[in-house]
Write a protein that holds these residues in place. Sequence first.
Motif, short mmCIF file in Angstrom:
data_model
loop_
_atom_site.label_atom_id
_atom_site.label_comp_id
_atom_site.label_asym_id
_atom_site.label_seq_id
_atom_site.Cartn_x
_atom_site.Cartn_y
_atom_site.Cartn_z
N THR A 24 0.87 -1.17 0.00
CA THR A 24 0.00 0.00 0.00
C THR A 24 0.90 1.22 0.00
OG1 THR A 24 -1.79 -1.12 1.18
CG2 THR A 24 -1.78 1.28 1.24
N ILE A 25 0.75 2.07 -1.01
CA ILE A 25 1.66 3.20 -1.18
C ILE A 25 0.89 4.51 -1.14
CG2 ILE A 25 3.26 1.84 -2.54
CD1 ILE A 25 2.25 3.17 -5.04
N LYS A 154 8.04 -8.11 -12.58
CA LYS A 154 8.91 -7.34 -11.68
C LYS A 154 9.06 -5.90 -12.16
CE LYS A 154 13.01 -7.97 -8.89
NZ LYS A 154 14.00 -8.96 -8.45
N LEU A 155 9.23 -5.72 -13.47
CA LEU A 155 9.35 -4.38 -14.02
C LEU A 155 8.07 -3.58 -13.81
CD1 LEU A 155 11.21 -5.19 -17.37
CD2 LEU A 155 12.17 -4.11 -15.33
N ARG A 156 6.94 -4.25 -13.98
CA ARG A 156 5.66 -3.57 -13.78
C ARG A 156 5.49 -3.15 -12.31
NH1 ARG A 156 2.98 -6.68 -16.60
NH2 ARG A 156 2.86 -5.34 -18.44
N ARG A 157 5.94 -4.03 -11.42
CA ARG A 157 5.84 -3.71 -9.98
C ARG A 157 6.66 -2.48 -9.65
NH1 ARG A 157 9.20 -5.25 -5.72
NH2 ARG A 157 8.28 -4.84 -3.68
N LEU A 161 5.42 1.09 -8.18
CA LEU A 161 5.95 1.68 -6.96
C LEU A 161 6.53 3.06 -7.22
CD1 LEU A 161 7.83 -1.24 -5.15
CD2 LEU A 161 5.68 -0.17 -4.47
N GLY A 162 7.19 3.20 -8.38
CA GLY A 162 7.80 4.48 -8.71
C GLY A 162 8.76 4.92 -7.62
N THR A 163 8.58 6.16 -7.17
CA THR A 163 9.41 6.68 -6.08
C THR A 163 8.53 7.03 -4.88
OG1 THR A 163 9.22 8.90 -7.05
CG2 THR A 163 11.15 7.59 -7.65
N GLU A 164 7.39 6.37 -4.81
CA GLU A 164 6.45 6.67 -3.74
C GLU A 164 6.80 5.93 -2.45
OE1 GLU A 164 4.60 9.03 -4.55
OE2 GLU A 164 4.79 8.90 -6.72
#
Length: 228
Positions: A24-25, A154-157, A161-164
């Motif tokens: 959860t981000i 993994k790339l999609r994850r 997530l980005g930088t959040e």
Amino acid sequence: MGTGSKGSVIASILDDLTHLQIDTIIKSGMIAADPPEKVEELLTGVLGEYVRKLGVISRRNELDRFPRALSAKSFLELEELLIELQNFMDRNRIRMAEPDYILYSRMVYFCRYIKSKDEEFAVKGQPNVKLSAFNLVDSPDFELEGVSVRDKAKLRRYHDLGTEKVVLQTRIGLDGDVVARIEEGFANSPKQMLLDIHEKHTKLSVDFWSNLVNTVVTFVGKLFDFKS
């Protein structure tokens, strides 16, 4: 499918399903758009976001004296930049704020992950160029080969997530091991709505994951029974 035993075939197929992770981000803003389907767009997006966020982190942590421009066109350039930045902080006894250092560490990990895939991922039409050193910014129409389903996930994850900031994380293993992580700031002032959302998402994910694992085991079992 090969000639292995039923157990070995099931183990091989389930290799990507041994763990379930729910994050959860907190995002500062969102656009109503799906993540890119193409791996190439995911990679370019991650690189661009990392470079942008690095500038923000620099301004927040007294890094204005760092002599190099905070820009990179490849993940190799970004990794070298991150290493130089760490050395600069060590020399000047600068300690990055903990939330920023977590993001910094995520960037370093991802750069090294891309480098570890240099022998698997191939830039179409450029056999002598490693993906980690490939200029993503000036070559927007490049194509990748050799990317597995696991790597795409993994790339999609990491794109998601980005930088959040991740405030809640639950990781569950097939062996029953459960690890729950809570970001310190959120733990000191939890919001019930986010706790409820995370709980609901965890339950949905566990139900889906369980059904998927059972389906794989049943399918492989019936296939072997049919062959015998």
